[in-house]
Design a protein around this motif. Structure first.
Motif, PDB file in Angstrom:
ATOM      1  N   THR A  46      -1.772  -0.584   3.619  1.00 28.74           N
ATOM      2  CA  THR A  46      -2.622   0.328   2.856  1.00 28.74           C
ATOM      3  C   THR A  46      -2.065   1.739   2.865  1.00 28.74           C
ATOM      4  OG1 THR A  46      -4.562  -0.998   3.386  1.00 28.74           O
ATOM      5  CG2 THR A  46      -4.954   1.228   2.608  1.00 28.74           C
ATOM      6  N   LEU A  47      -1.681   2.212   4.023  1.00 29.16           N
ATOM      7  CA  LEU A  47      -1.136   3.567   4.130  1.00 29.16           C
ATOM      8  C   LEU A  47       0.077   3.740   3.224  1.00 29.16           C
ATOM      9  CD1 LEU A  47      -0.987   6.364   5.454  1.00 29.16           C
ATOM     10  CD2 LEU A  47       0.326   5.329   7.309  1.00 29.16           C
ATOM     11  N   ARG A  48       0.980   2.784   3.269  1.00 29.65           N
ATOM     12  CA  ARG A  48       2.214   2.927   2.494  1.00 29.65           C
ATOM     13  C   ARG A  48       1.965   2.743   0.985  1.00 29.65           C
ATOM     14  NH1 ARG A  48       6.202   3.317   6.087  1.00 29.65           N
ATOM     15  NH2 ARG A  48       5.704   2.656   8.222  1.00 29.65           N
ATOM     16  N   GLU A  52       2.407   5.642  -1.893  1.00 29.67           N
ATOM     17  CA  GLU A  52       3.341   5.402  -2.989  1.00 29.67           C
ATOM     18  C   GLU A  52       2.679   5.411  -4.357  1.00 29.67           C
ATOM     19  OE1 GLU A  52       6.224   1.770  -4.643  1.00 29.67           O
ATOM     20  OE2 GLU A  52       5.325   1.654  -2.645  1.00 29.67           O
ATOM     21  N   LYS A  53       1.485   4.817  -4.463  1.00 31.50           N
ATOM     22  CA  LYS A  53       0.882   4.593  -5.777  1.00 31.50           C
ATOM     23  C   LYS A  53      -0.417   5.350  -6.013  1.00 31.50           C
ATOM     24  CE  LYS A  53       0.760   0.227  -6.930  1.00 31.50           C
ATOM     25  NZ  LYS A  53       0.524  -1.242  -6.839  1.00 31.50           N
ATOM     26  N   GLY A  54      -1.076   5.794  -4.957  1.00 32.15           N
ATOM     27  CA  GLY A  54      -2.373   6.418  -5.116  1.00 32.15           C
ATOM     28  C   GLY A  54      -3.489   5.396  -4.964  1.00 32.15           C
ATOM     29  N   ILE A  55      -4.648   5.865  -4.499  1.00 35.63           N
ATOM     30  CA  ILE A  55      -5.755   4.963  -4.228  1.00 35.63           C
ATOM     31  C   ILE A  55      -6.187   4.184  -5.465  1.00 35.63           C
ATOM     32  CG2 ILE A  55      -8.254   4.969  -3.760  1.00 35.63           C
ATOM     33  CD1 ILE A  55      -7.758   6.959  -1.547  1.00 35.63           C
ATOM     34  N   GLY A  56      -6.237   4.852  -6.618  1.00 37.14           N
ATOM     35  CA  GLY A  56      -6.727   4.205  -7.832  1.00 37.14           C
ATOM     36  C   GLY A  56      -5.876   3.062  -8.325  1.00 37.14           C
ATOM     37  N   SER A  57      -4.637   2.991  -7.886  1.00 34.94           N
ATOM     38  CA  SER A  57      -3.714   1.970  -8.378  1.00 34.94           C
ATOM     39  C   SER A  57      -3.484   0.838  -7.394  1.00 34.94           C
ATOM     40  CB  SER A  57      -2.358   2.617  -8.726  1.00 34.94           C
ATOM     41  OG  SER A  57      -2.513   3.609  -9.721  1.00 34.94           O
ATOM     42  N   VAL A  58      -4.203   0.839  -6.285  1.00 37.63           N
ATOM     43  CA  VAL A  58      -4.012  -0.179  -5.257  1.00 37.63           C
ATOM     44  C   VAL A  58      -5.218  -1.111  -5.226  1.00 37.63           C
ATOM     45  CG1 VAL A  58      -3.690  -0.618  -2.799  1.00 37.63           C
ATOM     46  CG2 VAL A  58      -2.582   1.348  -3.867  1.00 37.63           C
ATOM     47  N   ALA A  59      -4.977  -2.409  -5.309  1.00 38.58           N
ATOM     48  CA  ALA A  59      -6.036  -3.412  -5.234  1.00 38.58           C
ATOM     49  C   ALA A  59      -5.932  -4.166  -3.910  1.00 38.58           C
ATOM     50  CB  ALA A  59      -5.919  -4.391  -6.398  1.00 38.58           C
ATOM     51  N   ILE A  60      -6.985  -4.909  -3.597  1.00 37.86           N
ATOM     52  CA  ILE A  60      -6.997  -5.649  -2.336  1.00 37.86           C
ATOM     53  C   ILE A  60      -5.851  -6.647  -2.280  1.00 37.86           C
ATOM     54  CG2 ILE A  60      -8.280  -7.341  -0.957  1.00 37.86           C
ATOM     55  CD1 ILE A  60     -10.848  -5.964  -1.741  1.00 37.86           C
ATOM     56  N   ASN A  61      -5.584  -7.331  -3.402  1.00 40.34           N
ATOM     57  CA  ASN A  61      -4.494  -8.304  -3.372  1.00 40.34           C
ATOM     58  C   ASN A  61      -3.138  -7.638  -3.162  1.00 40.34           C
ATOM     59  OD1 ASN A  61      -4.827  -7.255  -6.037  1.00 40.34           O
ATOM     60  ND2 ASN A  61      -3.429  -8.827  -6.781  1.00 40.34           N
ATOM     61  N   ASP A  62      -2.997  -6.355  -3.603  1.00 38.37           N
ATOM     62  CA  ASP A  62      -1.763  -5.616  -3.315  1.00 38.37           C
ATOM     63  C   ASP A  62      -1.609  -5.427  -1.810  1.00 38.37           C
ATOM     64  OD1 ASP A  62      -1.202  -5.281  -6.054  1.00 38.37           O
ATOM     65  OD2 ASP A  62      -2.438  -3.473  -6.154  1.00 38.37           O
ATOM     66  N   PHE A  78     -12.611  -5.563   6.857  1.00 36.83           N
ATOM     67  CA  PHE A  78     -13.185  -4.491   6.039  1.00 36.83           C
ATOM     68  C   PHE A  78     -14.095  -5.094   4.978  1.00 36.83           C
ATOM     69  CE2 PHE A  78      -9.018  -3.106   7.550  1.00 36.83           C
ATOM     70  CZ  PHE A  78      -9.361  -1.940   8.203  1.00 36.83           C
ATOM     71  N   GLU A  79     -15.173  -4.379   4.649  1.00 39.26           N
ATOM     72  CA  GLU A  79     -16.129  -4.888   3.675  1.00 39.26           C
ATOM     73  C   GLU A  79     -15.614  -4.790   2.248  1.00 39.26           C
ATOM     74  OE1 GLU A  79     -19.810  -2.890   4.202  1.00 39.26           O
ATOM     75  OE2 GLU A  79     -20.235  -3.798   6.151  1.00 39.26           O
ATOM     76  N   SER A  80     -14.773  -3.804   1.973  1.00 38.95           N
ATOM     77  CA  SER A  80     -14.275  -3.578   0.613  1.00 38.95           C
ATOM     78  C   SER A  80     -13.028  -2.719   0.675  1.00 38.95           C
ATOM     79  CB  SER A  80     -15.348  -2.873  -0.235  1.00 38.95           C
ATOM     80  OG  SER A  80     -15.599  -1.569   0.287  1.00 38.95           O
ATOM     81  N   LYS A  81     -12.354  -2.586  -0.466  1.00 37.68           N
ATOM     82  CA  LYS A  81     -11.187  -1.713  -0.471  1.00 37.68           C
ATOM     83  C   LYS A  81     -11.620  -0.255  -0.343  1.00 37.68           C
ATOM     84  CE  LYS A  81     -10.509  -0.823  -5.455  1.00 37.68           C
ATOM     85  NZ  LYS A  81      -9.521  -0.880  -6.544  1.00 37.68           N
ATOM     86  N   GLU A  82     -12.806   0.075  -0.858  1.00 35.39           N
ATOM     87  CA  GLU A  82     -13.303   1.440  -0.694  1.00 35.39           C
ATOM     88  C   GLU A  82     -13.502   1.753   0.785  1.00 35.39           C
ATOM     89  OE1 GLU A  82     -14.482  -0.702  -2.880  1.00 35.39           O
ATOM     90  OE2 GLU A  82     -13.877   0.247  -4.775  1.00 35.39           O
ATOM     91  N   GLY A  83     -13.894   0.738   1.556  1.00 27.08           N
ATOM     92  CA  GLY A  83     -14.111   0.945   2.978  1.00 27.08           C
ATOM     93  C   GLY A  83     -12.825   1.281   3.717  1.00 27.08           C
ATOM     94  N   ILE A  84     -11.769   0.539   3.434  1.00 29.50           N
ATOM     95  CA  ILE A  84     -10.504   0.822   4.123  1.00 29.50           C
ATOM     96  C   ILE A  84      -9.893   2.127   3.616  1.00 29.50           C
ATOM     97  CG2 ILE A  84      -9.018  -0.510   2.547  1.00 29.50           C
ATOM     98  CD1 ILE A  84      -7.408  -1.382   4.998  1.00 29.50           C
ATOM     99  N   PHE A  85     -10.065   2.437   2.321  1.00 31.10           N
ATOM    100  CA  PHE A  85      -9.554   3.692   1.790  1.00 31.10           C
ATOM    101  C   PHE A  85     -10.265   4.878   2.436  1.00 31.10           C
ATOM    102  CE2 PHE A  85      -8.351   1.593  -2.510  1.00 31.10           C
ATOM    103  CZ  PHE A  85      -7.229   1.044  -1.914  1.00 31.10           C
TER     104      PHE A  85
END
Length: 266
Positions: A46-48, A52-62, A78-85
């Motif tokens: 997630t950090l990397r 590299e791409k920004g939060i808006g361009s990263v999905a859970i499957n990525d 994590f409950e969601s990608k918003e949670g880990i972000f």
């Protein structure tokens, strides 16, 4: 889990055992260790990816693909990608903002406080490129001013204005300008530190490189806040009060992520 009288007495009688944290980690069963490793891999990815791409361009499957983890395993941590972000951004930036507060706690001049914070931010971005890339990627988002760094800059600039140390016609637009200067300087710092092309080498030779770059950036920020150039340069060259808790070895990204993972592990 809180200590019980028996557990405290046991530790007092067994002083030759490792420290409590080390002993606990050594006793962890295989399943717990694997779960911890999976969580760390998700955070690493997630950090990397966000850097590299920004939060808006990263999905859970990525994230799961980059971490080589099953899609369903994500939700074990994590409950969601918003949670880990949210956890990632809050920890990375709040932790550093708190360290800047500790550094500047003994300073009384608002201009010196700002200069110290700018210099340390650029120095950390140079030492920790992934951290710097994440800051640039998310620093211009709509909620950036709500983060620790944004709130500290807002507070410190307002303190200087109230003390009539800073003279600005429009506080909000000045804050935006100063933030832009800092992020642009971080981008330039990363560019110069990572690139070895002939064009960059020529830029360095003509004075456009990283020579005293943090001090030069702090000078420009202070000028934007209304400090005269000669005084701004003098303040920006003052000895730094110390270093924030940061990383300096080739293992810096891994250590950062291990600290992050530990802070979120409940």
């Amino acid at each position: 889990m809180p200590d019980t009288p028996n557990s405290r007495a046991t530790r007092q009688r067994t002083r030759k055992l490792p420290a409590p944290a080390e002993a606990t980690q050594g006793r962890q069963p295989r399943g717990v260790r694997r779960k911890r490793e999976t969580r760390t891999r998700l955070l690493d990815a997630t950090l990397r990816l966000v850097a590299e791409k920004g939060i808006g361009s990263v999905a859970i499957n990525d994230i799961t693909e980059a971490a080589d983890v099953g899609f369903g395993s994500f939700y074990n941590h994590f409950e969601s990608k918003e949670g880990i972000f949210a956890a990632l951004v809050e920890w990375v930036f709040e932790e550093f903002a708190d360290s800047l507060d500790r550094l500047a706690s003994g300073l009384s001049d608002p201009a010196e406080v700002v200069a110290v914070c700018v210099r340390h931010t650029l120095m950390r971005a140079r030492r920790e490129p992934v951290w710097g890339q994440l800051l640039i990627r998310e620093g211009f988002s709509v909620h950036a001013l709500n983060w620790g760094l944004g709130q500290r800059l807002l507070r410190d600039s307002q303190t200087g204005i109230s003390a009539r140390r800073f003279v600005v016609p429009d506080h909000f637009l000045c804050l935006i300008s100063v933030t832009g200067i800092i992020f642009a300087a971080i981008a330039a710092e990363l560019h110069f530190s990572a690139s070895v092309t002939p064009a960059v080498q020529r830029q360095k030779e003509t004075g456009l490189g990283e020579q005293n770059f943090a001090e030069r950036a702090a000078t420009v920020v202070l000028q934007a806040l209304g400090i005269k150039r000669a005084e701004a340069e003098s303040i920006a060259r003052l000895p730094l009060p110390g270093k924030p808790a940061s990383l300096s070895s080739g293992r810096q990204d891994r250590i950062l992520l291990e600290r992050f993972e530990s802070s979120l592990n409940c």
